[in-house]
Design a protein around this motif. Sequence first.
Motif, mmCIF file in Angstrom:
data_model
loop_
_atom_site.group_PDB
_atom_site.id
_atom_site.type_symbol
_atom_site.label_atom_id
_atom_site.label_comp_id
_atom_site.label_asym_id
_atom_site.label_seq_id
_atom_site.Cartn_x
_atom_site.Cartn_y
_atom_site.Cartn_z
ATOM 1 N N GLU A 243 0.830 -1.208 0.000
ATOM 2 C CA GLU A 243 0.000 0.000 0.000
ATOM 3 C C GLU A 243 0.863 1.256 0.000
ATOM 4 O O GLU A 243 0.571 2.236 -0.692
ATOM 5 N N LEU A 247 0.965 4.325 -2.822
ATOM 6 C CA LEU A 247 0.564 5.694 -2.489
ATOM 7 C C LEU A 247 1.712 6.702 -2.476
ATOM 8 O O LEU A 247 1.471 7.910 -2.561
ATOM 9 N N ASN A 270 4.590 14.230 3.702
ATOM 10 C CA ASN A 270 3.807 13.365 2.824
ATOM 11 C C ASN A 270 3.856 11.916 3.289
ATOM 12 O O ASN A 270 2.837 11.216 3.318
ATOM 13 N N THR A 273 1.707 11.553 6.414
ATOM 14 C CA THR A 273 0.273 11.607 6.070
ATOM 15 C C THR A 273 -0.207 10.267 5.542
ATOM 16 O O THR A 273 -1.252 9.747 5.967
ATOM 17 N N VAL A 274 0.553 9.691 4.601
ATOM 18 C CA VAL A 274 0.174 8.397 4.024
ATOM 19 C C VAL A 274 0.213 7.298 5.087
ATOM 20 O O VAL A 274 -0.670 6.433 5.139
ATOM 21 N N SER A 275 1.209 7.336 5.960
ATOM 22 C CA SER A 275 1.304 6.332 7.032
ATOM 23 C C SER A 275 0.089 6.408 7.947
ATOM 24 O O SER A 275 -0.466 5.379 8.357
ATOM 25 N N ASN A 276 -0.342 7.621 8.269
ATOM 26 C CA ASN A 276 -1.528 7.792 9.118
ATOM 27 C C ASN A 276 -2.791 7.304 8.414
ATOM 28 O O ASN A 276 -3.677 6.709 9.050
ATOM 29 N N GLU A 277 -2.888 7.554 7.118
ATOM 30 C CA GLU A 277 -4.051 7.084 6.355
ATOM 31 C C GLU A 277 -4.152 5.561 6.382
ATOM 32 O O GLU A 277 -5.258 4.995 6.403
ATOM 33 N N LEU A 278 -3.006 4.903 6.405
ATOM 34 C CA LEU A 278 -2.976 3.436 6.452
ATOM 35 C C LEU A 278 -3.006 2.908 7.883
ATOM 36 O O LEU A 278 -2.879 1.702 8.109
ATOM 37 N N GLN A 279 -3.128 3.833 8.845
ATOM 38 C CA GLN A 279 -3.198 3.493 10.276
ATOM 39 C C GLN A 279 -1.954 2.728 10.732
ATOM 40 O O GLN A 279 -2.036 1.786 11.532
#
Length: 306
Positions: A243, A247, A270, A273-279
């Motif tokens: 993932e 991204l 960036n 942000t992406v790491s947080n979106e993937l929890q």
Amino acid sequence: MIQVQNLSKSFQNIQAVNDISFTINKGEIFGFLGPNGAGKSTTLHMMSTIIKSDEGSIYIDGIATNDHPSACKQLIGVVPQEISLYEELSAYQNLMFWGNLYGIQKDVLKERIHTTLELIGLLDRKKDLIKTYSGGMKRRINIAAALLHQPKVLFMDEPTVGIDPQSRNHIFEVIETLNEQGMTIVYTTHYMEEVERLCDRIAIIDSGKIIAQGTQTELKELVPTKESIQLEYSLLSENNLQELQKLLPYSINADKNKICIEGSVQELSNVITVSNELQLSIKDIQLNKVNLEAIFLHLTGKQLRD
């Protein structure tokens, strides 16, 4: 503003400066970075007409220093490593003394002392004896003495040695103000963070030779390794990695729960942000920068402060 060509200087059997050449543009801060004994001070002493070169030439505003040292001295101010002040005199008296040596008219000198003390932040201490000053305050008065005749070029030889961080930062602010006013500044140091903050261009010098020179960006290109960001997660599955690769527009190297991305600190937000979106829970972040220390190590094989 300054042209130096094939400059060399020896002291008995020691080659202090070995065939160096460089140009300093009008209105820039040019830094000499190198360890103690690299040849920085000797180069500055030749440029400021304190000593003569064995070979080579130096031109300041088109004037040859060896042929016309008096004319060059009118163009330059020199801030030496050593504190050149009289301890038993006040700051004001010291500046009056140095101003008189420059032959500045008394009324003009008084006004310049006031302006210069205001610039360095010591106007309220002008009547105090130098012996009551801290090391940082003495260095600021040292700078003031070099500015009284309004030079076009300011030579600064390790001006922050042995002072506290607050005084160092104050000196930086003075240098930046002078440069904004159009002054050309030549600055020597063995502290890489100083040239990183202050200097438009940098000459890295070691064992009497300039081994690289240019802007910070140009010098960084000399190092094969690039800046990178390393993140460690509490847990990183194969699916999570896939993932991330979808991204993020970077090449990702992974090892267990860690990833490494080639890129500068600007990319970090960036990635987070992406790491947080993937929890994904971030355990640790490391920024691997290409700085002047790394460049010096790459070029010489030794640490800057060796």
